[in-house]
Design a protein around this motif. Structure first.
Motif, mmCIF file in Angstrom:
data_model
loop_
_atom_site.group_PDB
_atom_site.id
_atom_site.type_symbol
_atom_site.label_atom_id
_atom_site.label_comp_id
_atom_site.label_asym_id
_atom_site.label_seq_id
_atom_site.Cartn_x
_atom_site.Cartn_y
_atom_site.Cartn_z
ATOM 1 N N LEU A 7 0.845 -1.189 0.000
ATOM 2 C CA LEU A 7 0.000 0.000 0.000
ATOM 3 C C LEU A 7 0.884 1.245 0.000
ATOM 4 C CD1 LEU A 7 -2.663 -1.056 2.670
ATOM 5 C CD2 LEU A 7 -2.692 -1.397 0.186
ATOM 6 N N PHE A 57 -7.616 3.779 9.636
ATOM 7 C CA PHE A 57 -7.416 2.927 8.464
ATOM 8 C C PHE A 57 -5.987 2.388 8.438
ATOM 9 C CE2 PHE A 57 -6.337 2.320 3.917
ATOM 10 C CZ PHE A 57 -7.226 1.289 3.643
ATOM 11 N N LEU A 58 -5.016 3.234 8.738
ATOM 12 C CA LEU A 58 -3.631 2.765 8.783
ATOM 13 C C LEU A 58 -3.458 1.705 9.863
ATOM 14 C CD1 LEU A 58 -1.693 6.149 8.393
ATOM 15 C CD2 LEU A 58 -1.982 4.365 6.662
ATOM 16 N N ARG A 108 -5.705 -0.375 10.931
ATOM 17 C CA ARG A 108 -6.327 -1.610 10.450
ATOM 18 C C ARG A 108 -5.405 -2.314 9.453
ATOM 19 N NH1 ARG A 108 -12.431 -1.878 8.198
ATOM 20 N NH2 ARG A 108 -12.781 -1.576 10.446
ATOM 21 N N CYS A 109 -4.822 -1.545 8.549
ATOM 22 C CA CYS A 109 -3.913 -2.136 7.556
ATOM 23 C C CYS A 109 -2.705 -2.764 8.237
ATOM 24 C CB CYS A 109 -3.459 -1.074 6.559
ATOM 25 S SG CYS A 109 -4.782 -0.459 5.479
ATOM 26 N N ARG A 128 -3.417 -6.045 9.876
ATOM 27 C CA ARG A 128 -3.556 -7.127 8.916
ATOM 28 C C ARG A 128 -2.222 -7.522 8.285
ATOM 29 N NH1 ARG A 128 -9.049 -5.012 5.791
ATOM 30 N NH2 ARG A 128 -10.529 -5.599 7.439
ATOM 31 N N ALA A 170 -0.204 -5.568 6.439
ATOM 32 C CA ALA A 170 0.056 -4.962 5.139
ATOM 33 C C ALA A 170 1.378 -4.201 5.142
ATOM 34 C CB ALA A 170 -1.083 -4.012 4.764
ATOM 35 N N MET A 224 3.452 -1.071 3.978
ATOM 36 C CA MET A 224 3.049 0.287 3.610
ATOM 37 C C MET A 224 4.276 1.167 3.411
ATOM 38 S SD MET A 224 -0.281 0.952 6.060
ATOM 39 C CE MET A 224 0.462 0.373 7.607
ATOM 40 N N THR A 260 -1.165 -0.670 -4.426
ATOM 41 C CA THR A 260 -2.333 0.210 -4.455
ATOM 42 C C THR A 260 -1.913 1.557 -3.890
ATOM 43 O OG1 THR A 260 -3.917 -1.600 -4.165
ATOM 44 C CG2 THR A 260 -4.676 0.608 -3.615
#
Length: 208
Positions: free
Chosen positions: A2, A90-91, A93-94, A97, A99, A101, A159
């Motif tokens: 991300l 949101f960060l 949550r990412c 998970r 992710a 970034m 993304t």
């Protein structure tokens, strides 16, 4: 992976820069034009200063212009500029998970680090790529190619979250999935953003 833009995407800073431009020009009896706002709003710091000097025929050097801009904007990044709605949750949550970034920004490095630390976002971004340090503007196709090379990732695995229409268009052309983030500065480009981006959101709260 991300990829996140900073100004206008994670933080609500675009209006602060409009105020800086207005103040800087007002001190000289000048007013910003539509062309000036468009070019400066999408340029890295040194290029924006060079353009400003040439556009208005100023006697100041680009470095003196940048110094004055920093004097005008520094307090805002250190104390006033807020996060965009839903950005930090949101960060979080990412990150929860797992992710990966990275931050890809045209922000001045000093200002970027200041505002990230103030809002506790620095922990989310072990990698920050500055357009200013790469020497390439985000609307230049070479920028995202440099980002992908530096991160060692394929465009189809990335993304980008971004508010600038020009940067969104360039990223999409590079094969990166793009989520456009609404910002009032680009209100007149809403239709373009909806066409260019794979998804367009009013705020990160939409994704929560």
């Amino acid at each position: 992976m991300l990829l996140f833009d900073l100004d206008g995407t994670l933080i609500d800073s675009n209006q602060a820069w409009v105020e800086v431009d207005n103040t800087f020009l007002f001190r000289r009896g000048l007013t910003p034009t539509e062309e000036y706002n468009r070019v400066v709003g999408q340029s890295i710091f040194p290029v924006a200063a060079q353009f400003t000097q040439a556009y208005y025929g100023l006697k100041e050097t680009p470095q003196q212009i940048m110094d004055e801009w920093m004097e005008l904007i520094g307090e805002a990044y250190g104390k006033r500029i807020p996060l965009k709605a839903g950005a930090k949750p949101f960060l979080e949550r990412c990150a929860a998970r797992g992710a990966s970034m990275a931050l890809v920004t045209a922000c001045v490095p000093e200002l970027c680090h200041t505002v990230l630390e103030r809002h506790g976002l620095d922990r989310f971004f072990p990698q920050i790529l500055f357009a200013q340090e790469l020497g390439v503007e985000k609307r230049d196709p070479r920028f995202f190619q440099a980002v992908l090379t530096h991160l060692g990732v394929s465009p189809r695995d990335c993304t980008l979250f971004e508010d600038s229409p020009a940067a969104c268009r360039t990223a999409q052309a590079a094969g990166i999935r793009v989520v456009g983030v609404y910002d009032p500065f680009y209100e007149g480009h809403r239709e373009e953003m909806e066409m260019v981006c794979d998804r367009y959101i009013e705020s990160f709260e939409t994704l929560l």
